[in-house]
Enzyme design. Structure first.
Site, PDB file in Angstrom:
ATOM      1  N   ASP A  49       3.031  46.379 -11.248  1.00  0.00           N
ATOM      2  CA  ASP A  49       4.384  45.419 -10.925  1.00  0.00           C
ATOM      3  C   ASP A  49       6.408  46.135 -11.582  1.00  0.00           C
ATOM      4  O   ASP A  49       6.267  47.187 -11.156  1.00  0.00           O
ATOM      5  CB  ASP A  49       4.427  45.629 -13.056  1.00  0.00           C
ATOM      6  CG  ASP A  49       5.636  44.341 -13.694  1.00  0.00           C
ATOM      7  OD1 ASP A  49       5.757  43.123 -12.816  1.00  0.00           O
ATOM      8  OD2 ASP A  49       5.834  44.246 -15.208  1.00  0.00           O
ATOM      9  N   ASN A  74      -0.548  33.988 -11.410  1.00  0.00           N
ATOM     10  CA  ASN A  74       0.835  34.191 -10.427  1.00  0.00           C
ATOM     11  C   ASN A  74       0.993  32.671  -9.626  1.00  0.00           C
ATOM     12  O   ASN A  74       2.139  32.371  -8.394  1.00  0.00           O
ATOM     13  CB  ASN A  74       0.649  34.901  -9.636  1.00  0.00           C
ATOM     14  CG  ASN A  74       0.902  36.378  -9.814  1.00  0.00           C
ATOM     15  OD1 ASN A  74       0.113  36.969  -9.942  1.00  0.00           O
ATOM     16  ND2 ASN A  74       1.533  36.432 -11.004  1.00  0.00           N
TER      17      ASN A  74
HETATM   18  C1  FPP Z   1       4.093  42.089  -9.836  1.00  0.00           C
HETATM   19  O1  FPP Z   1       5.723  42.742  -9.639  1.00  0.00           O
HETATM   20  C2  FPP Z   1       3.546  42.585  -7.871  1.00  0.00           C
HETATM   21  C3  FPP Z   1       3.002  41.626  -8.293  1.00  0.00           C
HETATM   22  C4  FPP Z   1       2.432  40.127  -8.649  1.00  0.00           C
HETATM   23  C5  FPP Z   1       2.090  41.218  -6.142  1.00  0.00           C
HETATM   24  C6  FPP Z   1       1.293  42.602  -6.756  1.00  0.00           C
HETATM   25  C7  FPP Z   1       1.508  42.763  -5.075  1.00  0.00           C
HETATM   26  C8  FPP Z   1       1.807  43.724  -3.976  1.00  0.00           C
HETATM   27  C9  FPP Z   1       2.500  45.157  -3.880  1.00  0.00           C
HETATM   28  C10 FPP Z   1       1.084  43.549  -2.570  1.00  0.00           C
HETATM   29  C11 FPP Z   1       0.513  42.270  -2.038  1.00  0.00           C
HETATM   30  C12 FPP Z   1      -0.928  43.033  -2.072  1.00  0.00           C
HETATM   31  C13 FPP Z   1      -1.731  42.882  -1.328  1.00  0.00           C
HETATM   32  C14 FPP Z   1      -3.443  43.500  -1.665  1.00  0.00           C
HETATM   33  C15 FPP Z   1      -1.663  43.586   0.120  1.00  0.00           C
HETATM   34  P1  FPP Z   1       7.020  41.623  -9.957  1.00  0.00           P
HETATM   35  O2  FPP Z   1       7.057  40.349  -8.747  1.00  0.00           O
HETATM   36  O3  FPP Z   1       6.347  40.359 -10.999  1.00  0.00           O
HETATM   37  O4  FPP Z   1       8.059  42.166 -10.239  1.00  0.00           O
HETATM   38  P2  FPP Z   1       9.152  42.251 -11.261  1.00  0.00           P
HETATM   39  O5  FPP Z   1       8.753  42.206 -12.942  1.00  0.00           O
HETATM   40  O6  FPP Z   1      10.351  43.148 -10.905  1.00  0.00           O
HETATM   41  O7  FPP Z   1       9.652  40.463 -10.770  1.00  0.00           O
END
Ligand code: FPP
Length: 234
Positions: free
Chosen positions: A16, A64
């Site tokens: 996250d 998501n």
């Molecule tokens: C949460 O951060 C993250 C995600 C929903 C996606 C995680 C994905 C990756 C690290 C990259 C793609 C995956 C692979 C397997 C290559 P957020 O966007 O919710 O952050 P925030 O809470 O700060 O908005």
């Protein structure tokens, strides 16, 4: 007081804070996700060096899909690139790759490359990398129960249910780590986490490095896992 370092068998990460990492730098969210992929690579390498046998990443939840389409497209394009470039290499290095989640709803080309890598790495003996994609813990339990019902059984036990989870055959996570400062599970491994240690870290996911991992291992080593008993077991 000295601490005996305990190396967990299975560490699961809730990645996250990519968006906030980017916002802090006045960058678009997609830059946070791209940096998040780099952190995944670092964690895979460092967990392997420590002798951790299973590492799991929560990359895309069933919830998501509610994000803007542009962000969803960017995430799946990163997953496809990661599969083509990195997972293919990890497979050749002897790692086993598994996907947790309902892959039928993934974009065709992403699903196809992942399915091939999972199948051709299944007999590898190295560290196992699990990527949770279109994963939801409640949905996982429901599909497991439906699988059992379809087999005609009318009563279940906990081993049967475990065998029908996406995680069949793996030990439950010893540690569930969440980056980014929030303290919740967000529908992640809710069946498997019965005895997991939860570690919540303030750092955003793209900032995860060996130093953060070491602090997680130290914290885990300090925890006394009693599984309902009273004496320290180790
Ligand atoms: C949460 O951060 C993250 C995600 C929903 C996606 C995680 C994905 C990756 C690290 C990259 C793609 C995956 C692979 C397997 C290559 P957020 O966007 O919710 O952050 P925030 O809470 O700060 O908005």
């Amino acid at each position: 007081m000295s601490i005996n370092i305990k190396i967990p068998r299975h560490v699961a990460f809730i990645m996250d804070g990519n968006g906030r990492w980017a916002k802090q730098r006045l960058l678009p969210r997609k830059m946070g996700h791209r940096e998040g992929v780099k952190a995944m690579k670092t964690m895979i390498e460092e967990c392997d060096k420590l002798g951790i046998e299973y590492v799991t990443f929560y990359a895309f939840s069933t919830e998501n899909w509610a994000r803007p389409q542009e962000e969803i497209d960017e995430l799946f394009s990163l997953v496809k690139k990661f599969a083509d470039n990195e997972l293919a290499k990890y497979k050749d290095k002897g790692y086993r790759i598994r996907i947790l989640g309902d892959v039928t709803q993934l974009p065709d080309e992403t699903r196809d490359v992942l399915t091939e890598i999972v199948s051709s790495s299944k007999d590898n003996k190295g560290m196992q990398i699990n990527i949770a994609l279109n994963y939801g813990g409640r949905q996982e339990i429901v599909q497991a129960v439906n699988k059992i019902l379809q087999s005609g059984l009318s009563q279940i036990d906990s081993d049967m249910l475990s065998d029908c989870m996406y995680t069949f055959g793996m030990p439950d996570p010893d540690i569930i780590v969440r980056s980014g400062g929030e303290k919740r599970l967000s529908n992640f491994l809710i069946w498997q986490c019965a005895y997991s240690e939860f570690i919540f870290v303030d750092e955003y996911w793209p900032d995860f490095d060996r130093k953060v991992l070491d602090s997680i291992i130290m914290e885990y080593s300090r925890r006394d896992r009693r599984y309902g008993k009273i004496a320290r077991l180790d």
